[in-house]
Design a protein around this motif. Structure first.
Motif, PDB file in Angstrom:
ATOM      1  N   ASN A  17       0.601  -1.288   0.070  1.00 40.85           N
ATOM      2  CA  ASN A  17      -0.117   0.008  -0.107  1.00 40.85           C
ATOM      3  C   ASN A  17       0.906   1.108  -0.073  1.00 40.85           C
ATOM      4  N   PHE A  20       2.500   1.581  -3.486  1.00 41.81           N
ATOM      5  CA  PHE A  20       1.637   1.884  -4.675  1.00 41.81           C
ATOM      6  C   PHE A  20       1.305   3.296  -4.325  1.00 41.81           C
ATOM      7  N   ARG A  76      -5.934  -0.540  -6.777  1.00 42.14           N
ATOM      8  CA  ARG A  76      -5.437  -0.221  -5.181  1.00 42.14           C
ATOM      9  C   ARG A  76      -4.382  -1.444  -4.728  1.00 42.14           C
ATOM     10  N   TYR A  77      -3.173  -1.096  -4.736  1.00 41.24           N
ATOM     11  CA  TYR A  77      -2.226  -2.025  -4.137  1.00 41.24           C
ATOM     12  C   TYR A  77      -1.748  -2.910  -5.030  1.00 41.24           C
ATOM     13  N   SER A  78      -2.166  -3.054  -6.282  1.00 43.28           N
ATOM     14  CA  SER A  78      -1.611  -4.469  -7.147  1.00 43.28           C
ATOM     15  C   SER A  78      -1.247  -3.906  -8.396  1.00 43.28           C
ATOM     16  N   LEU A  80      -1.338  -0.543 -11.289  1.00 44.45           N
ATOM     17  CA  LEU A  80      -1.214   0.800 -11.935  1.00 44.45           C
ATOM     18  C   LEU A  80      -0.741   1.013 -13.284  1.00 44.45           C
ATOM     19  N   PHE A  99       2.362  -4.659  -8.360  1.00 42.65           N
ATOM     20  CA  PHE A  99       3.012  -4.496  -7.061  1.00 42.65           C
ATOM     21  C   PHE A  99       2.325  -5.902  -6.231  1.00 42.65           C
ATOM     22  N   VAL A 108       8.015  -5.135  -7.342  1.00 46.08           N
ATOM     23  CA  VAL A 108       7.371  -4.089  -8.326  1.00 46.08           C
ATOM     24  C   VAL A 108       8.030  -4.471  -9.645  1.00 46.08           C
TER      25      VAL A 108
END
Length: 147
Positions: A17, A20, A76-78, A80, A99, A108
């Motif tokens: 988190n 990200f 979110r958090y995985s 982008l 992520f 990453v």
């Protein structure tokens, strides 16, 4: 257009988190969006929402190198995904960040596609590797209580 693509990977010793969210925070981006030791300052604005735009202006000596894009996917958090337009990738170039939590923090994987020539791809490979290393150093420094 071209199908030249690059992938770089780095493990950052911070939770997914935090790693990200740093990519959506203009203040954090300004600290680690330094692809080359000659880049002395980065100015960032961002509207971190689906369809939102960002502007990253890197300064190298007296020269400003603007980069812009639009957020295409924010999982979110995985994951982008954003477009990337700057001095050398193709206009419809896309950057995808994945992520993955690990025992050591967050792995990453950054994939950047649509380069106009191999030199541009190779320069960006070095730049993205430096950016991920800088993010790692900044986040590690913050975790250990540095400034």
């Amino acid at each position: 257009m071209t199908d030249l693509t690059l992938t770089v990977e780095h493990t950052i010793k911070a939770p997914a988190n935090a790693v990200f969210d740093a990519w959506l925070d203009p203040d954090m981006l300004a600290k680690f969006m330094l692809p080359d030791q000659r880049v002395t300052n980065t100015h960032v604005t961002a509207d971190p929402k689906l369809g939102g735009r960002f502007v990253i202006v890197m300064k190298m000596g007296n020269k400003e190198l603007p980069h812009t894009g639009v957020y295409k996917e924010i999982d979110r958090y995985s994951r982008l995904v954003f477009t990337w337009f700057g001095p050398s990738p193709a206009e419809d170039s896309t950057v995808t960040l994945q992520f993955a939590p690990t025992a050591d923090g967050t792995h990453v994987t950054l994939t950047h596609d649509r380069f106009i020539h191999e030199d541009s791809r190779d320069d960006h490979r070095l730049g993205w590797s430096s950016i991920l290393a800088a993010q790692s150093a900044i986040m590690d420094d913050a975790r250990s209580g540095g400034s």
